[in-house]
Structure formats: C-alpha cells, structure tokens
Enzyme design. Structure first.
Site, PDB file in Angstrom:
ATOM      1  NE  ARG A   1       1.751  -2.290   0.256  1.00  0.00           N
ATOM      2  CZ  ARG A   1       1.303  -1.215   0.899  1.00  0.00           C
ATOM      3  NH1 ARG A   1       0.294  -0.519   0.426  1.00  0.00           N
ATOM      4  NH2 ARG A   1       1.878  -0.827   2.012  1.00  0.00           N
TER       5      ARG A   1
ATOM      6  CE  LYS B   1      -4.724  -0.578  -4.276  1.00  0.00           C
ATOM      7  NZ  LYS B   1      -4.129  -1.109  -3.041  1.00  0.00           N
TER       8      LYS B   1
ATOM      9  NE  ARG C   1      -8.151   3.621   6.739  1.00  0.00           N
ATOM     10  CZ  ARG C   1      -8.128   2.875   7.829  1.00  0.00           C
ATOM     11  NH1 ARG C   1      -8.312   3.410   9.002  1.00  0.00           N
ATOM     12  NH2 ARG C   1      -7.961   1.584   7.745  1.00  0.00           N
TER      13      ARG C   1
HETATM   14  C1  BTN Z   1      -2.166  -3.940  -3.454  1.00  0.00           C
HETATM   15  O1  BTN Z   1      -2.706  -4.479  -2.491  1.00  0.00           O
HETATM   16  O2  BTN Z   1      -2.339  -2.750  -3.688  1.00  0.00           O
HETATM   17  C2  BTN Z   1      -1.254  -4.734  -4.361  1.00  0.00           C
HETATM   18  C3  BTN Z   1      -2.040  -5.409  -5.462  1.00  0.00           C
HETATM   19  C4  BTN Z   1      -1.147  -6.202  -6.405  1.00  0.00           C
HETATM   20  C5  BTN Z   1      -1.946  -7.017  -7.389  1.00  0.00           C
HETATM   21  C6  BTN Z   1      -1.060  -7.658  -8.424  1.00  0.00           C
HETATM   22  S1  BTN Z   1      -1.978  -8.377  -9.754  1.00  0.00           S
HETATM   23  C7  BTN Z   1      -0.546  -9.136 -10.355  1.00  0.00           C
HETATM   24  C8  BTN Z   1       0.232  -9.629  -9.155  1.00  0.00           C
HETATM   25  N1  BTN Z   1      -0.221 -10.936  -8.740  1.00  0.00           N
HETATM   26  C9  BTN Z   1      -0.775 -10.924  -7.547  1.00  0.00           C
HETATM   27  O3  BTN Z   1      -1.257 -11.919  -6.962  1.00  0.00           O
HETATM   28  N2  BTN Z   1      -0.768  -9.685  -7.034  1.00  0.00           N
HETATM   29  C10 BTN Z   1      -0.140  -8.755  -7.946  1.00  0.00           C
END
Ligand code: BTN
Length: 330
Positions: free
Chosen positions: A126, A191, A325
């Site tokens: 994100r 996380k 946060r």
């Molecule tokens: C975040 O930032 O918390 C979201 C992370 C999401 C990662 C997943 S891995 C599978 C899918 N493909 C990606 O490129 N991103 C999501």
C-alpha cells in the site's frame, strides 16, 4: 509452475531443478540436466534464492528440502463451493507482482481467479511501498473477484478481508494475530501480513477486485534487512506446516467472507474486527499527509471508518492516506 530459465543457453529450467532437489536428496549435475561447467552458475542462482542449497563437488542438495507451492494440492484443499467459483488457479515460480498480473487479465463472469507466486520481483504494498518477496519462504497470493457491489458500498471490505486472513491463519495454528486499521495483520505489534486491494475500471452492476495478500511465514535474514517497517514472520510456529495448506485455508475463509460481505456489507463484521483491533482504547496518531491527529482509538463504525476520540468528540476517518501509529509504541 510457470517456467523460469536457470541457465538460458541450455534452457535448463529452475522449476525442474528445484523439483528434483525438493526432497532434500543430493543430485549430481547430470541428474539435474546441468553440464559440469555450468554448475557454478546454477549454484550461484540457487544460492541467491536463500533456500539453504549446499554444494558438494559436482552435486547440489537442499538438506531441509523444499515445500513448493502446488496447484493440485491447493485445489484439493479448497472447499467445494470455493473450488466451483474459481475459474483457474495458477502458481508462478517468479512474477513481477501477482496483483499486477491479475489487473491485466479479464474476468470471465462471476467468481474469480487465484494466483500465487514463489517469488515476486516487484511485489507491491500500500501507499507505493514495495513488498519484499523472496523465493519459497512466504505467501504471495492474489484473488481476482467479481463483487455485485458499487465502489460506494465497498468501503470496509479491506477490513473484512483482514479478518478472513486472520481466520485462515488461526485455523492453521497461528494464534495471537491482531489487526491494525485498516488491514495490517500484527503479531506482537509488528507486521506479519499485508493486504492490497485494487479495483478494475468500474461497471454499473459490479466491481472487479484484485485482492493481494502477502504473509511473512519464514523470511530469510537477508531479505528481512530490506523491509523498512517493524515486521515479524511466523517461523516460530511453522514446524510441520505446509504453505499449500495455509494458502488454501486463507482462500477458503476469504471466499466465505466475500460472500457474506456481498450480502450485508461490513456491519456484520464490525464486532469481530474490534475484537482483533490491536489499538482499541489506546492513544493513537493518525497521519494524513502533513496533518497529525492525536486521540484515543475507539474502534470502527459500520462502514469500517476508524473512530478516534479527539478531545471530547469521537471523530470518524475513512480510508485513503491515513496512517495509524500507536502513541504507546516507540
Ligand atoms: C501492504 O502494504 O500491507 C500490502 C502488501 C500486499 C502484498 C501482496 S503479496 C501478493 C500481492 N502482490 C503484490 O504485488 N502485492 C500483494
């Protein structure tokens, strides 16, 4: 698995070599289809995957073996209802991003397509972050799904998806997971999993979503150094567990949650979400661009907006660029 070349000139495929090494047995270069003078190159490439490959003369071995993703194993573990609604299940050895891949594919009617990858070269998180996605150790999966909803009614879905991931992981024996609004999964305040939901161009009657989920199961040390936020993995609980089974459990609970959300929206998930809220009734800061709002977290409303007690007033904040946060965490 989709073919990735290990040694280009001879077209030795990475997945064939790894499938041979997966049982943890020593394999000679002849058995792996590699010429002796190509072994250095192949060994370097496999070592770069951080999967514990060792070399002994002209043989290679991965003593701990490999738990590779397997379409048929995953399919067999998905509930019949879910299986019927999936047009396809694909596993890639290497891909830029499972979300990017599905965003480029057309969905053919209701239901969805499930894509997993052993590694991502450009995994996305994100707010423009990257998602560190080394080979064979974690889970990277995306589900494209047609929802009979509009963009306006879809708020709160990402929170419900977070609950689905927790539920799938709990069923696989990973307790103690909490949510950080809107949809980060935490263990001990760090996380362990993230969710990226992206929408295809809207139509009048439905929304085509791509739901991407990354779970840190056993992050290799070198890859972990690249992560720019507090993180953890689930390695302490991974003994004897299978990534195929974990992936299937997440997909099962995800498909069930998508059905329930399509019928009733977020309201019916609100209480469950708040029970998993890592910050409820704790001091928090909301970062929105340059603005910081400090207050006490008071859970979420029926649409999934976060509620914060600021002074005497409970204010509600919707998605977007908000970062949460905890003031009590350094
Ligand atoms: C975040 O930032 O918390 C979201 C992370 C999401 C990662 C997943 S891995 C599978 C899918 N493909 C990606 O490129 N991103 C999501």
């Amino acid at each position: 698995m989709h073919a990735v070349e290990l040694i280009g000139s001879k077209c030795v495929l990475l997945e064939n070599v790894l499938a041979d090494l997966a049982a943890g047995k020593k394999r000679s270069c002849r058995e792996l289809g590699i010429e002796p003078d190509e072994l250095d190159q192949a060994y370097d490439r496999i070592v770069s995957l951080q999967i514990g490959c060792v070399r002994d003369g002209n043989t290679l071995c991965i003593p701990a073996g490999l738990d590779l993703l397997d379409v048929e194993k995953i399919r067999s573990l998905i509930d019949p209802v879910g299986r019927d609604s999936l047009h396809a299940i694909k596993v890639f050895t290497e891909i830029d991003s499972t979300n990017s891949y599905l965003l480029q594919q057309e969905l053919d009617g209701p239901g969805g397509v499930l894509v997993l990858a052993e590694s991502q070269t450009a995994g996305r998180g994100r707010r423009g972050r990257s998602w560190i996605s080394p080979f064979g150790s974690n889970l990277y999966l995306s589900l494209s799904w047609r929802m009979p909803l509009t963009r306006a009614t879809i708020e709160g879905l990402s929170l419900a998806v977070g609950l689905a991931v927790i539920q799938g992981l709990e069923e696989e024996g990973f307790p103690g997971l909490k949510m950080k609004w809107p949809n980060d999964l935490l263990l001990d305040n760090a996380k362990v999993a993230g969710i990226l939901i992206e929408l295809k161009p809207p139509t009048r009657d439905y929304v085509d979503l791509v739901i991407g989920i990354g779970v840190n199961l056993q992050m290799p040390v070198a890859s972990g150094r690249l992560i720019d936020q507090p993180w953890r993995d689930l390695s302490s609980e991974m003994q004897g567990k299978s990534r195929n089974s974990i992936a299937a459990s997440i997909v099962n609970s995800l498909i069930a949650v998508l059905g329930k959300f399509a019928e009733g929206g977020f309201t019916s998930f609100r209480q469950d979400w708040q029970e998993k809220d890592a910050f409820i009734n704790l001091p928090v800061q909301l970062h929105m661009g340059d603005t910081i709002i400090a207050g006490i977290a008071r859970g979420v409303n029926d649409q999934g907006a976060i509620r914060v007690l600021v002074g005497e007033e409970v204010r509600e904040f919707h998605g977007g660029e908000i970062t949460l946060r905890a003031s009590h965490v350094a």
